[in-house]
Motif scaffolding. Structure first.
Motif, PDB file in Angstrom:
ATOM      1  N   THR A 186       8.607  -3.907   8.033  1.00  0.00           N
ATOM      2  CA  THR A 186       7.925  -2.827   7.309  1.00  0.00           C
ATOM      3  C   THR A 186       8.469  -1.439   7.634  1.00  0.00           C
ATOM      4  O   THR A 186       8.722  -0.641   6.714  1.00  0.00           O
ATOM      5  CB  THR A 186       6.410  -2.906   7.573  1.00  0.00           C
ATOM      6  OG1 THR A 186       5.912  -4.138   7.036  1.00  0.00           O
ATOM      7  CG2 THR A 186       5.679  -1.743   6.914  1.00  0.00           C
ATOM      8  N   VAL A 208       5.447  -5.182  -0.600  1.00  0.00           N
ATOM      9  CA  VAL A 208       5.142  -4.302   0.531  1.00  0.00           C
ATOM     10  C   VAL A 208       3.776  -4.676   1.106  1.00  0.00           C
ATOM     11  O   VAL A 208       2.839  -4.963   0.361  1.00  0.00           O
ATOM     12  CB  VAL A 208       5.115  -2.824   0.073  1.00  0.00           C
ATOM     13  CG1 VAL A 208       4.734  -1.910   1.228  1.00  0.00           C
ATOM     14  CG2 VAL A 208       6.450  -2.421  -0.533  1.00  0.00           C
ATOM     15  N   GLU A 209       3.682  -4.665   2.430  1.00  0.00           N
ATOM     16  CA  GLU A 209       2.375  -4.804   3.084  1.00  0.00           C
ATOM     17  C   GLU A 209       2.262  -3.699   4.124  1.00  0.00           C
ATOM     18  O   GLU A 209       2.977  -3.718   5.136  1.00  0.00           O
ATOM     19  CB  GLU A 209       2.239  -6.174   3.751  1.00  0.00           C
ATOM     20  CG  GLU A 209       0.880  -6.405   4.391  1.00  0.00           C
ATOM     21  CD  GLU A 209       0.798  -7.749   5.104  1.00  0.00           C
ATOM     22  OE1 GLU A 209       0.400  -7.759   6.279  1.00  0.00           O
ATOM     23  OE2 GLU A 209       1.139  -8.775   4.482  1.00  0.00           O
ATOM     24  N   ILE A 222       4.649   4.150   0.603  1.00  0.00           N
ATOM     25  CA  ILE A 222       4.597   3.473  -0.691  1.00  0.00           C
ATOM     26  C   ILE A 222       5.273   4.297  -1.776  1.00  0.00           C
ATOM     27  O   ILE A 222       6.047   3.768  -2.597  1.00  0.00           O
ATOM     28  CB  ILE A 222       3.138   3.156  -1.075  1.00  0.00           C
ATOM     29  CG1 ILE A 222       2.527   2.173  -0.076  1.00  0.00           C
ATOM     30  CG2 ILE A 222       3.059   2.588  -2.490  1.00  0.00           C
ATOM     31  CD1 ILE A 222       1.032   1.980  -0.230  1.00  0.00           C
ATOM     32  N   VAL A 230       2.121  -4.282  -3.791  1.00  0.00           N
ATOM     33  CA  VAL A 230       1.577  -3.890  -2.493  1.00  0.00           C
ATOM     34  C   VAL A 230       0.372  -4.765  -2.162  1.00  0.00           C
ATOM     35  O   VAL A 230      -0.585  -4.839  -2.941  1.00  0.00           O
ATOM     36  CB  VAL A 230       1.155  -2.408  -2.471  1.00  0.00           C
ATOM     37  CG1 VAL A 230       0.490  -2.064  -1.127  1.00  0.00           C
ATOM     38  CG2 VAL A 230       2.353  -1.504  -2.717  1.00  0.00           C
ATOM     39  N   ASN A 249      -2.734  -4.795  -0.317  1.00  0.00           N
ATOM     40  CA  ASN A 249      -3.581  -3.718   0.186  1.00  0.00           C
ATOM     41  C   ASN A 249      -4.786  -4.256   0.958  1.00  0.00           C
ATOM     42  O   ASN A 249      -5.802  -3.572   1.086  1.00  0.00           O
ATOM     43  CB  ASN A 249      -4.061  -2.842  -0.981  1.00  0.00           C
ATOM     44  CG  ASN A 249      -4.469  -1.452  -0.553  1.00  0.00           C
ATOM     45  OD1 ASN A 249      -3.937  -0.897   0.405  1.00  0.00           O
ATOM     46  ND2 ASN A 249      -5.419  -0.868  -1.262  1.00  0.00           N
ATOM     47  N   PRO A 281      -2.512   2.234  -3.753  1.00  0.00           N
ATOM     48  CA  PRO A 281      -1.088   2.042  -4.042  1.00  0.00           C
ATOM     49  C   PRO A 281      -0.694   2.332  -5.489  1.00  0.00           C
ATOM     50  O   PRO A 281       0.421   2.820  -5.736  1.00  0.00           O
ATOM     51  CB  PRO A 281      -0.865   0.562  -3.695  1.00  0.00           C
ATOM     52  CG  PRO A 281      -1.911   0.264  -2.670  1.00  0.00           C
ATOM     53  CD  PRO A 281      -3.109   1.044  -3.108  1.00  0.00           C
ATOM     54  N   ALA A 299       3.016   2.169  -7.073  1.00  0.00           N
ATOM     55  CA  ALA A 299       3.158   0.711  -7.110  1.00  0.00           C
ATOM     56  C   ALA A 299       2.809   0.183  -8.495  1.00  0.00           C
ATOM     57  O   ALA A 299       1.998   0.765  -9.217  1.00  0.00           O
ATOM     58  CB  ALA A 299       2.269   0.062  -6.059  1.00  0.00           C
TER      59      ALA A 299
END
Length: 371
Positions: free
Chosen positions: A126, A142-143, A155, A171, A173, A183, A188
């Motif tokens: 990340t 993405v995390e 982000i 993402v 979330n 996001p 996002a």
């Protein structure tokens, strides 16, 4: 804490039924336990069959859509939501970027079911997303903050660069929830989340959702849900809607307590390290300030060794040893037992809704025994 825009969405969500209620109607959506509905003539009624849509699903999806400010589709778990996105957006020859330090089941699912279909998987930590070249990727997942180490990436920056490269940005979330981070407003394309956690908050139902402002994405995941048959239960959807009624209040208490406890952990000699996005010691504190409205309800606490970590978990009166997080009860677990790449004494602490000072006094007494 939730900002003014979030608070406005919460109020709108809580009162969304007010304009439609008639004298004697229930204030909350009823649990509709039905698999079939009256469907005469052409099949254009809002509800026809329980695998397509139901009034209970619709009530929850409408409420979530208000909070996300985007169309939303619910699934029977967070992993079902993630699977629906990956299976509908990727095909043979596509490349997908996944976090190497995020929730391990996302990687496991992709490696077991996407790789045999010819999807190329690449992993990235990340914190390294900020330097990653997204050229050639179809989808960037993405995390942030990552689970369990609570690492953070930006982000908005990832979305800008990924879009220039022609990639979709998804993402997860779950750790922050829509009240702690938005996001979609940061660029996002898709949000996935496990509503089993803080959104429901009562540790009694599994659920997840996908939110997007791209109609084609939502059409695809909704069709996937119908055709694959991975549908939420009526009771689970109703329970999660129930959880929404107190979501903001619970989340505020949890985050406030987590921030205070993380600060006090920093000063305690029994603790080797503390990771919390809201601390000034977090390596991504500037990014946190830009994109998150709180530090969240999870604290990463590292003890000198595994035995000390286990003693803290089992001795503290107001800590329940359990996996998952986001419930009203404070829970904790030593994540190395699952194979996560963390120190043996690393504990993921999910701070609940107990009175803050009472919870801290319990922690302080337990830590004193370990010192």
């Amino acid at each position: 804490m939730p900002n003014a825009e979030n608070s406005s969405h919460v109020a709108k969500m809580l009162h969304r039924r007010a304009g439609t209620l008639r004298p004697g109607d229930p204030l909350v959506p009823p649990l509709v336990a039905a698999s079939a509905f009256l469907l005469p003539g052409e099949p254009n009624a809002p509800f026809g069959y329980g695998r397509w849509n139901t009034p209970t699903w619709a009530a929850l999806e409408t409420s979530l859509s208000i909070l996300e400010d985007a169309d939303t589709v619910i699934f029977p778990s967070g992993m079902a939501a993630i699977a629906a996105v990956l299976m509908t957006q990727l095909e043979h020859g596509d490349r997908v970027l996944l976090p190497s330090d995020g929730y391990y089941n996302t990687r496991s699912m992709a490696e077991k079911y996407l790789t045999p279909q010819g999807v190329q998987i690449e992993l990235c930590a990340t914190p390294d997303y900020g330097d990653k070249d997204f050229t050639g990727f179809k989808l960037v997942f993405v995390e942030t903050p990552s689970n369990p180490r609570l690492d953070v990436c930006e982000i908005a920056d990832v979305a800008r660069r990924a879009h220039r490269a022609g990639a979709l940005v998804v993402v997860d979330n779950t750790t922050m929830t829509v009240l702690g981070q938005q996001p979609l407003n940061l660029g996002a394309d898709i949000v996935v989340a496990s509503d089993t956690k803080a959104l429901n908050g009562h540790s009694d139902a599994l659920l997840g959702h996908v939110a997007s402002r791209d109609a084609s994405v939502l059409d695809a995941v909704r069709e996937w849900r119908t055709l694959a048959g991975g549908i939420p239960g009526q009771l689970e959807a109703w329970l999660v809607h129930r959880g929404l009624e107190s979501f903001e209040l619970r989340y505020e208490r949890m985050c406030t307590s987590a921030g205070l406890i993380a600060e006090r952990f920093l000063e305690h000699p029994a603790i080797v390290d503390v990771v919390y996005p809201g601390l000034p010691t977090h390596p991504a504190r500037e990014i946190v300030a830009r994109q998150m409205s709180s530090g969240g309800s999870l604290v990463g606490v590292t003890f000198a060794h595994a035995d000390a970590a286990e003693q803290f978990i089992t001795r503290a009166e107001y800590v329940i040893p359990a996996t998952s997080f986001g419930g009203t009860h404070t829970t904790a677990e030593r994540r190395a037992r699952w194979g996560d790449e963390v120190a043996a004494g690393f504990v993921r602490l999910s701070v609940g809704c107990e009175p803050t000072e009472v919870l801290w006094q319990d922690f302080a007494a337990t830590l004193q025994e370990l010192s």
